[in-house]
Design a protein around this motif. Structure first.
Motif, mmCIF file in Angstrom:
data_model
loop_
_atom_site.group_PDB
_atom_site.id
_atom_site.type_symbol
_atom_site.label_atom_id
_atom_site.label_comp_id
_atom_site.label_asym_id
_atom_site.label_seq_id
_atom_site.Cartn_x
_atom_site.Cartn_y
_atom_site.Cartn_z
ATOM 1 N N HIS A 36 -2.434 7.053 11.286
ATOM 2 C CA HIS A 36 -2.277 5.609 11.328
ATOM 3 C C HIS A 36 -2.502 5.372 9.766
ATOM 4 O O HIS A 36 -2.018 5.880 8.851
ATOM 5 C CB HIS A 36 -3.180 5.063 12.329
ATOM 6 C CG HIS A 36 -3.130 5.732 13.563
ATOM 7 N ND1 HIS A 36 -2.233 4.947 14.343
ATOM 8 C CD2 HIS A 36 -3.972 6.330 14.124
ATOM 9 C CE1 HIS A 36 -2.301 5.641 15.775
ATOM 10 N NE2 HIS A 36 -3.393 6.550 15.715
ATOM 11 N N LYS A 39 -0.409 -1.251 8.318
ATOM 12 C CA LYS A 39 -0.091 -2.037 9.527
ATOM 13 C C LYS A 39 -0.393 -1.250 10.904
ATOM 14 O O LYS A 39 -0.420 -2.240 11.857
ATOM 15 C CB LYS A 39 1.268 -2.568 9.493
ATOM 16 C CG LYS A 39 1.889 -3.257 8.374
ATOM 17 C CD LYS A 39 3.143 -3.644 8.309
ATOM 18 C CE LYS A 39 3.715 -4.269 6.883
ATOM 19 N NZ LYS A 39 5.257 -4.906 7.100
ATOM 20 N N ASP A 40 -0.791 -0.192 10.772
ATOM 21 C CA ASP A 40 -0.974 0.605 12.179
ATOM 22 C C ASP A 40 -2.584 0.911 11.921
ATOM 23 O O ASP A 40 -2.609 2.121 11.407
ATOM 24 C CB ASP A 40 -0.065 1.613 12.236
ATOM 25 C CG ASP A 40 -0.513 2.550 13.435
ATOM 26 O OD1 ASP A 40 -1.108 2.045 14.253
ATOM 27 O OD2 ASP A 40 0.077 3.731 13.388
ATOM 28 N N SER A 51 -7.880 3.927 11.735
ATOM 29 C CA SER A 51 -7.212 4.457 10.387
ATOM 30 C C SER A 51 -8.247 4.532 9.184
ATOM 31 O O SER A 51 -8.181 5.454 8.518
ATOM 32 C CB SER A 51 -5.967 3.323 10.068
ATOM 33 O OG SER A 51 -6.506 2.219 9.771
ATOM 34 N N THR A 82 0.804 1.987 5.133
ATOM 35 C CA THR A 82 1.806 2.355 6.427
ATOM 36 C C THR A 82 2.820 3.578 6.192
ATOM 37 O O THR A 82 3.227 3.548 5.089
ATOM 38 C CB THR A 82 2.478 1.057 6.772
ATOM 39 O OG1 THR A 82 1.669 0.209 7.001
ATOM 40 C CG2 THR A 82 3.282 1.300 8.191
#
Length: 383
Positions: A36, A39-40, A51, A82
């Motif tokens: 990750h 943005k994830d 993350s 990202t």
């Protein structure tokens, strides 16, 4: 057969599938992938993002590995950014690495009750599924090349049309099977070492994950714990906890590397097949006690091959016990005896020993003539 062997010898000196190395030329290269990022955030609970945990542990593992002069570390990311899955794979496959380790955090959710399962805890290590072996082989063919040496002595990397070359197909099939087994070894070492750090080990599992079948090296995905478990979440965000988890992964990698150092053949090019032809899976029955390959056009010719297993009943070509290799068989005393690889040159068959033995530890070389097995010593004397 001799003309085909001659052509192959001119084209193929070694197989280079990025993971295959000469340890004297380059260091043992570990690609670390913190899952990750950017943005994830991955799984998120109580303000804690997966993350961030992944990155913290990945950097710790890398920092410990980088203290070894013979180890190189490549990261898919070192900051909170990202990345698309394809970007991770491109980094991994271009790194000319030896292993790929993706680090993640797990979660458990009860869909029926619409709430987290807060008691589930422990470490899981994932590898590609057996069903994904065809995908993996295709990935090797698409993303890798075969290095050949021309008559001028210059190395040239080139991709070949696998439909036109059964020999190159065999190379990739063997390498895929090796990668699967090496991935399982790496996963087992990491799981065991994390268990030594008093973490519950939920086992080595198989799952169809993009990061394990899109890589061209032995690959694992490590779920270091459950973010939905409050105690485990606190452990994974603490400095001591992260150091504990990172040390387990680090020790597992070193155990794997120790095997690598003890047996360089585990990752060397399959030069043994440079003068061999793939053994066709199609067979023709000559009589009730003998089945030989259609490839044999000269019945008086002695052919050497590896016998890998026996069975009292015939097995399908795609039987899992063949480990995705295309095998043939002969029948003797109502026993089906399965073989792989064939050549009229004993020494060429013998060169496959390191690779075949990793897949089938009890395999041995036999000799066939006129559709019948003959004494191996007598066969060698006739060469």
């Amino acid at each position: 057969m001799k003309q085909a062997n001659k052509s192959i010898l001119l084209v193929l000196i070694l197989l280079s599938v990025s993971l295959l190395i000469n340890a004297k030329v380059k260091p043992f290269t570990v690609v670390i992938d913190p899952g990750h990022g950017g943005k994830d955030p991955g799984a998120t609970r109580a303000g804690v993002c997966e993350s961030n945990i992944n990155l913290d542990i990945a950097l710790l593992v890398g920092s410990m590995l980088e203290k070894h002069h013979d180890i190189k570390v490549v990261y898919t990311r070192k900051t909170d950014k990202t990345l698309e899955p394809v970007e991770r794979m491109e980094t991994a496959n271009k790194a000319n690495g030896d292993i790929f380790v993706s680090i993640h955090v797990n979660s458990a959710y009860n869909e029926a009750k619409k709430r987290d399962v807060t008691t589930t805890h422990g470490v899981e290590v994932y590898i590609q599924t057996v069903e994904n072996t065809d995908r993996k082989t295709r990935t090797l063919k698409q993303k890798s090349s075969i290095t050949s040496i021309g008559e001028n002595g210059i190395e040239v990397s080139k991709r070949y049309d696998e439909n036109n070359s059964p020999t190159f197909n065999a190379i990739y099939e063997i390498k895929q099977a090796q990668i699967f087994n090496l991935s399982n070894n790496l996963a087992t070492y990491i799981g065991n070492e994390m268990g030594e750090k008093e973490r519950k080990i939920r086992g080595v599992k198989q799952q169809s994950l993009y990061v394990t079948w899109q890589t061209i090296v032995p690959s694992v995905l490590v779920e270091v714990g459950y973010i939905t478990n409050p105690e485990e979440r606190a452990f994974m965000t603490s400095k001591d906890g992260q150091r504990n988890l990172a040390t387990g992964i680090y020790n597992g990698i070193l155990k794997y590397k120790n095997d690598f150092d003890l047996s360089k053949e585990s990752m060397k090019s399959i030069t043994a097949v440079q003068n061999m032809q793939a053994y066709d899976t199609e067979t023709v029955e000559e009589d009730s006690n003998s089945i030989v390959s259609k490839e044999s056009t000269n019945k008086d010719e002695i052919v050497f091959m590896w016998q890998i297993m026996t069975s009292s009943t015939p097995l399908k070509d795609n039987d899992y016990r063949f480990k995705k290799l295309k095998c043939s068989f002969y029948k003797e005393n109502n026993i089906y005896k399965y073989t792989y690889g064939s050549s009229t040159d004993y020494k060429e068959v013998q060169k496959l020993q390191a690779d075949i033995k990793k897949l089938f530890s009890d395999a041995f070389i036999i000799a066939m003539k006129n559709g019948k097995r003959i004494d191996i010593n007598e066969a060698r004397k006739q060469q």
